[in-house]
Scaffold this active site. Structure first.
Site, PDB file in Angstrom:
ATOM      1  N   SER A 114     -42.265  39.033  31.966  1.00 21.70           N
ATOM      2  CA  SER A 114     -42.882  39.702  30.826  1.00 21.70           C
ATOM      3  C   SER A 114     -43.881  40.719  31.365  1.00 21.70           C
ATOM      4  O   SER A 114     -44.532  40.467  32.386  1.00 21.70           O
ATOM      5  CB  SER A 114     -43.633  38.677  29.961  1.00 21.70           C
ATOM      6  OG  SER A 114     -44.547  39.336  29.103  1.00 21.70           O
ATOM      7  N   ALA A 174     -43.830  49.485  31.403  1.00 16.34           N
ATOM      8  CA  ALA A 174     -44.291  48.449  32.349  1.00 16.34           C
ATOM      9  C   ALA A 174     -43.072  47.609  32.751  1.00 16.34           C
ATOM     10  O   ALA A 174     -43.055  46.389  32.616  1.00 16.34           O
ATOM     11  CB  ALA A 174     -45.402  47.590  31.743  1.00 16.34           C
ATOM     12  N   LEU A 175     -42.080  48.320  33.242  1.00 16.91           N
ATOM     13  CA  LEU A 175     -40.746  47.721  33.380  1.00 16.91           C
ATOM     14  C   LEU A 175     -40.672  46.726  34.524  1.00 16.91           C
ATOM     15  O   LEU A 175     -41.339  46.877  35.552  1.00 16.91           O
ATOM     16  CB  LEU A 175     -39.714  48.840  33.584  1.00 16.91           C
ATOM     17  CG  LEU A 175     -39.656  49.870  32.452  1.00 16.91           C
ATOM     18  CD1 LEU A 175     -38.574  50.908  32.747  1.00 16.91           C
ATOM     19  CD2 LEU A 175     -39.405  49.214  31.100  1.00 16.91           C
ATOM     20  N   HIS A 176     -39.837  45.717  34.323  1.00 24.03           N
ATOM     21  CA  HIS A 176     -39.608  44.678  35.333  1.00 24.03           C
ATOM     22  C   HIS A 176     -38.111  44.356  35.345  1.00 24.03           C
ATOM     23  O   HIS A 176     -37.317  44.994  34.624  1.00 24.03           O
ATOM     24  CB  HIS A 176     -40.459  43.448  35.020  1.00 24.03           C
ATOM     25  CG  HIS A 176     -40.347  42.953  33.616  1.00 24.03           C
ATOM     26  ND1 HIS A 176     -39.169  42.456  33.080  1.00 24.03           N
ATOM     27  CD2 HIS A 176     -41.258  42.908  32.594  1.00 24.03           C
ATOM     28  CE1 HIS A 176     -39.356  42.096  31.837  1.00 24.03           C
ATOM     29  NE2 HIS A 176     -40.617  42.375  31.487  1.00 24.03           N
ATOM     30  N   MET A 211     -41.195  49.043  25.837  1.00 29.16           N
ATOM     31  CA  MET A 211     -42.573  49.543  25.795  1.00 29.16           C
ATOM     32  C   MET A 211     -43.057  49.879  27.211  1.00 29.16           C
ATOM     33  O   MET A 211     -44.258  50.030  27.443  1.00 29.16           O
ATOM     34  CB  MET A 211     -43.497  48.521  25.143  1.00 29.16           C
ATOM     35  CG  MET A 211     -43.121  48.264  23.684  1.00 29.16           C
ATOM     36  SD  MET A 211     -44.482  47.663  22.684  1.00 29.16           S
ATOM     37  CE  MET A 211     -44.881  46.145  23.498  1.00 29.16           C
ATOM     38  N   GLN A 241     -46.960  47.509  15.973  1.00 32.53           N
ATOM     39  CA  GLN A 241     -46.573  46.105  16.155  1.00 32.53           C
ATOM     40  C   GLN A 241     -47.684  45.271  16.771  1.00 32.53           C
ATOM     41  O   GLN A 241     -47.497  44.084  17.010  1.00 32.53           O
ATOM     42  CB  GLN A 241     -45.272  45.991  16.951  1.00 32.53           C
ATOM     43  CG  GLN A 241     -45.370  46.340  18.418  1.00 32.53           C
ATOM     44  CD  GLN A 241     -44.005  46.366  19.075  1.00 32.53           C
ATOM     45  OE1 GLN A 241     -43.194  47.268  18.827  1.00 32.53           O
ATOM     46  NE2 GLN A 241     -43.709  45.375  19.890  1.00 32.53           N
ATOM     47  N   GLY A 253     -33.353  41.837  24.722  1.00 34.04           N
ATOM     48  CA  GLY A 253     -33.443  40.610  25.502  1.00 34.04           C
ATOM     49  C   GLY A 253     -33.557  39.389  24.607  1.00 34.04           C
ATOM     50  O   GLY A 253     -34.275  39.403  23.600  1.00 34.04           O
ATOM     51  N   HIS A 286     -36.131  44.099  32.068  1.00 34.45           N
ATOM     52  CA  HIS A 286     -35.697  45.373  31.468  1.00 34.45           C
ATOM     53  C   HIS A 286     -34.481  45.923  32.232  1.00 34.45           C
ATOM     54  O   HIS A 286     -33.526  46.428  31.622  1.00 34.45           O
ATOM     55  CB  HIS A 286     -36.828  46.410  31.518  1.00 34.45           C
ATOM     56  CG  HIS A 286     -38.057  46.027  30.751  1.00 34.45           C
ATOM     57  ND1 HIS A 286     -39.237  45.673  31.361  1.00 34.45           N
ATOM     58  CD2 HIS A 286     -38.304  45.960  29.418  1.00 34.45           C
ATOM     59  CE1 HIS A 286     -40.156  45.406  30.439  1.00 34.45           C
ATOM     60  NE2 HIS A 286     -39.613  45.566  29.249  1.00 34.45           N
TER      61      HIS A 286
HETATM   62  P1  AMP Z   1     -40.737  45.136  25.763  1.00 30.43           P
HETATM   63  O1  AMP Z   1     -40.908  46.269  26.730  1.00 30.43           O
HETATM   64  O2  AMP Z   1     -41.538  43.929  26.090  1.00 30.43           O
HETATM   65  O3  AMP Z   1     -40.833  45.576  24.328  1.00 30.43           O
HETATM   66  O4  AMP Z   1     -39.234  44.655  25.949  1.00 30.43           O
HETATM   67  C1  AMP Z   1     -38.166  45.547  25.849  1.00 30.43           C
HETATM   68  C2  AMP Z   1     -36.885  44.759  25.858  1.00 30.43           C
HETATM   69  O5  AMP Z   1     -36.796  44.001  27.075  1.00 30.43           O
HETATM   70  C3  AMP Z   1     -36.804  43.746  24.711  1.00 30.43           C
HETATM   71  O6  AMP Z   1     -35.494  43.744  24.183  1.00 30.43           O
HETATM   72  C4  AMP Z   1     -37.137  42.448  25.395  1.00 30.43           C
HETATM   73  O7  AMP Z   1     -36.572  41.318  24.761  1.00 30.43           O
HETATM   74  C5  AMP Z   1     -36.484  42.672  26.763  1.00 30.43           C
HETATM   75  N1  AMP Z   1     -37.063  41.760  27.763  1.00 30.43           N
HETATM   76  C6  AMP Z   1     -38.378  41.542  28.004  1.00 30.43           C
HETATM   77  N2  AMP Z   1     -38.531  40.577  28.942  1.00 30.43           N
HETATM   78  C7  AMP Z   1     -37.274  40.180  29.291  1.00 30.43           C
HETATM   79  C8  AMP Z   1     -36.744  39.214  30.199  1.00 30.43           C
HETATM   80  N3  AMP Z   1     -37.543  38.441  30.946  1.00 30.43           N
HETATM   81  N4  AMP Z   1     -35.407  39.075  30.290  1.00 30.43           N
HETATM   82  C9  AMP Z   1     -34.574  39.850  29.530  1.00 30.43           C
HETATM   83  N5  AMP Z   1     -35.008  40.780  28.652  1.00 30.43           N
HETATM   84  C10 AMP Z   1     -36.330  40.944  28.530  1.00 30.43           C
END
Ligand code: AMP
Length: 285
Positions: A190, A38-40, A36, A66, A152, A43
């Protein structure tokens, strides 16, 4: 994965689909990381895990279905330019950033429900959340027909739901679940951590502290009930408003059967630190 010369940003589902199919027809293995934005570094770790693929596609789409009413859809952090810079640096070939109408065309009436593993925990506290997740991931898998998709472990229940959907619907993609990336003090990375005030940032460490003490309790021979108590203690000390803090079977997500220590176990936690809702988990066995 060789570093791509230029990152291409694609918005059109038919084009990304054609592009991915052409790469695969040319014998290239394509990896897919749905996000989604806002990458860190969490990701980026998924992109690195996909490095055995020849090409990597990352999707960036803040999926409205969601989020529940009153949740943070409107203020969810959005940073497409910075995200694309990060992904270019990481060697990603394509970013798929579709408009909402590409995922939810006018008259859209179809939802994917993964009944069993969606029911408890996040499912109880965020009704329709996993229906939204399963629906968007199913659509994205159709638009980005990659060889493998990377998720993740941070969102453990989500990964279980996606795996079950892929199996039940016979979607031809390998689901790879990658370890959670943490801050040095243990807090799981996160996109929502940016919401934390400096005081709440300190308090938020209680989640990973609780998980780590549940794991050491379990590894020293404790029962599921004792590990659950170890998990709860730091949360109580920091007055975290806990939605759930439980020890469960990692596949069924049903409560772990007591002291059957030979069975695998995972601790799951969700709670509100001030106004910010965080989730985390840790395998105990
Ligand atoms: P999101 O952008 O929050 O929907 O996350 C996208 C993907 O990144 C999902 O598969 C998450 O589980 C994964 N993800 C988010 N935070 C972490 C983290 N701290 N370590 C590993 N994967 C992550």
């Amino acid at each position: 994965m060789p570093k791509a010369a230029t990152l291409v940003i694609e918005n059109d589902p038919a084009t990304i689909r054609r592009t991915v199919l052409a790469a695969r027809a040319a014998g290239r293995r394509v990896g897919f990381v749905p996000t989604m934005g806002a990458l860190h570094a969490g990701h980026v770790s998924l992109v690195k895990a996909a490095a055995d693929c020849d090409d990597v596609v990352v999707s960036i789409f803040v999926n409205p279905t969601q989020f529940g009413p009153g949740e943070d859809f409107d203020r969810y952090p959005r940073s497409l330019d910075a995200d694309c810079r990060l992904l270019a640096e990481a060697g990603v070939r394509w970013v798929y950033a579709p408009p909402t109408e590409a995922l939810y065309p006018p008259g859209d009436a179809t939802r994917v429900v993964v009944d069993g593993p969606s029911r408890r925990w996040e499912g109880e506290h965020r009704p329709h959340h996993f229906q939204g997740v399963a629906t968007v991931v199913c659509k994205l898998f159709s638009m980005v027909p990659a060889d493998a998709a990377f998720f993740g472990a941070k969102d453990w229940q989500q990964a279980v739901v996606v795996r079950r959907m892929v199996r039940d619907l016979a979607i031809p993609i390998d689901v790879v679940v990658c370890p959670t990336v943490r801050e040095p003090d243990g807090l799981a990375l996160s996109s929502r951590n940016v919401y934390l005030s400096s005081n709440d940032r300190v308090r938020a460490v209680a989640l990973s502290e609780g998980l780590a003490s549940a794991r050491s309790c379990w590894q020293q021979g404790g029962t599921a009930a004792e590990a659950t108590a170890a998990l709860a203690a730091p949360l109580a000390r920091q007055a975290i408003d806990v939605d759930y803090a439980v020890v469960v079977d990692p596949d069924s997500l049903e409560p772990h059967p007591g002291d059957a220590r030979s069975l695998p176990a995972i601790a799951l936690v969700a709670g509100r630190v001030g106004p910010t809702r965080l989730i985390d988990n840790m395998l105990l066995s």
